[in-house]
Scaffold this motif. Structure first.
Motif, mmCIF file in Angstrom:
data_model
loop_
_atom_site.group_PDB
_atom_site.id
_atom_site.type_symbol
_atom_site.label_atom_id
_atom_site.label_comp_id
_atom_site.label_asym_id
_atom_site.label_seq_id
_atom_site.Cartn_x
_atom_site.Cartn_y
_atom_site.Cartn_z
ATOM 1 N N PRO A 1 -4.595 9.918 -4.338
ATOM 2 C CA PRO A 1 -4.862 9.172 -3.103
ATOM 3 C C PRO A 1 -4.470 7.695 -3.256
ATOM 4 O O PRO A 1 -4.616 7.122 -4.341
ATOM 5 C CB PRO A 1 -6.384 9.316 -2.926
ATOM 6 N N GLU A 2 -4.020 7.105 -2.177
ATOM 7 C CA GLU A 2 -3.544 5.716 -2.178
ATOM 8 C C GLU A 2 -4.584 4.722 -2.734
ATOM 9 O O GLU A 2 -4.233 3.861 -3.553
ATOM 10 C CB GLU A 2 -3.147 5.339 -0.736
ATOM 11 N N PRO A 3 -5.875 4.821 -2.329
ATOM 12 C CA PRO A 3 -6.857 3.851 -2.853
ATOM 13 C C PRO A 3 -7.011 3.931 -4.377
ATOM 14 O O PRO A 3 -7.282 2.927 -5.027
ATOM 15 C CB PRO A 3 -8.164 4.253 -2.154
ATOM 16 N N VAL A 4 -6.817 5.127 -4.931
ATOM 17 C CA VAL A 4 -6.913 5.290 -6.395
ATOM 18 C C VAL A 4 -5.727 4.586 -7.061
ATOM 19 O O VAL A 4 -5.890 3.815 -8.023
ATOM 20 C CB VAL A 4 -6.935 6.795 -6.784
ATOM 21 N N LEU A 5 -4.530 4.819 -6.521
ATOM 22 C CA LEU A 5 -3.316 4.194 -7.086
ATOM 23 C C LEU A 5 -3.391 2.677 -6.991
ATOM 24 O O LEU A 5 -3.033 1.965 -7.932
ATOM 25 C CB LEU A 5 -2.075 4.701 -6.344
ATOM 26 N N LYS A 6 -3.899 2.198 -5.853
ATOM 27 C CA LYS A 6 -3.975 0.746 -5.651
ATOM 28 C C LYS A 6 -4.950 0.125 -6.652
ATOM 29 O O LYS A 6 -4.644 -0.887 -7.300
ATOM 30 C CB LYS A 6 -4.407 0.460 -4.199
ATOM 31 N N MET A 7 -6.115 0.742 -6.795
ATOM 32 C CA MET A 7 -7.105 0.177 -7.720
ATOM 33 C C MET A 7 -6.601 0.231 -9.158
ATOM 34 O O MET A 7 -6.772 -0.718 -9.932
ATOM 35 C CB MET A 7 -8.443 0.919 -7.595
#
Ligand code: FNR
Length: 188
Positions: free
Chosen positions: A60-66
């Motif tokens: 998921p995008e929020p995981v990659l961003k963090m």
């Protein structure tokens, strides 16, 4: 900002709007020593429940961003409540997601833990569970000073939702200075 400035990212383990731990975290920019700045990671409430089938379809995008923000940082500060003598499930879920990435973002990362609780011992038991997870993830968790903020409701302004206890604030500054020393030692 000098090239020697250290940049730490802050991960909050509570989703609650009036969270005491978020209030402590919110105070950190005013408590950091010279040569350090902090920024806040996104909400771990944006991560779905960990499921290897979802992972197989793509992180998921929020995981990659963090993960990218943690990787780019000089260190991490986790500020979290204790739930049932351990870490909140939502924080464990976030760590589980982040741990599946390669490279794994906590590897070799200097990291400090802070907990706050209305109870007497300030979330101490959650800290040891968190440390255990971070051993597996190969983070360099700062030993001391430990920040376990007991009776925390008396130390936070209920309206402004910031830490108001000066003694606790001074300890936090000492801890972040120690984290900065650790980060500089690891960098050299
Ligand atoms: C708690 N609380 C709590 N406190 C503590 O010191 N030790 C514990 O084991 C627990 N367990 C626990 C479980 C669950 C499910 C909840 C909801 C709460 C109390 C907790 O410290 C308190 O609600 C804090 O205010 C939560 O942190 P935030 O959300 O204010 O940052």
């Amino acid at each position: 900002m000098s090239a020697d400035t250290l940049h730490f990212v802050v991960l909050i383990g509570s989703l609650r709007k009036d969270s005491i731990n978020a209030a402590v975290a919110r105070t950190l920019p005013s408590l950091v020593p010279e040569g350090v700045n902090v920024s806040f990671l996104g909400s771990i409430g944006d991560f779905p429940h960990y499921n290897a089938d979802v992972q197989d379809e793509g992180f998921p995008e929020p995981v990659l961003k963090m993960a990218a923000q943690i990787k780019a940082s000089d260190g991490v500060i986790i500020v979290t409540p204790e739930y049932n003598y351990s870490v909140p499930g939502v924080l464990k879920n976030a760590i589980d997601w982040l741990s599946r990435l390669s490279p794994q973002p906590f590897t070799g990362k200097p990291l400090a833990i802070q907990t706050a609780s209305p109870g007497a011992i300030g979330g101490a038991r959650a800290q040891y569970h968190l440390r255990q997870m971070l051993v597996f993830l190969d983070a360099f968790v700062l030993n001391k000073p430990e920040i376990m903020i007991g009776q925390s409701t008396q130390k936070v302004d209920p309206e402004k939702l910031v830490l108001t206890d000066a003694k606790t604030g001074a300890y936090i500054t000492k801890q972040i200075s120690a984290l900065a020393d650790l980060a500089r030692r690891l960098r050299s």
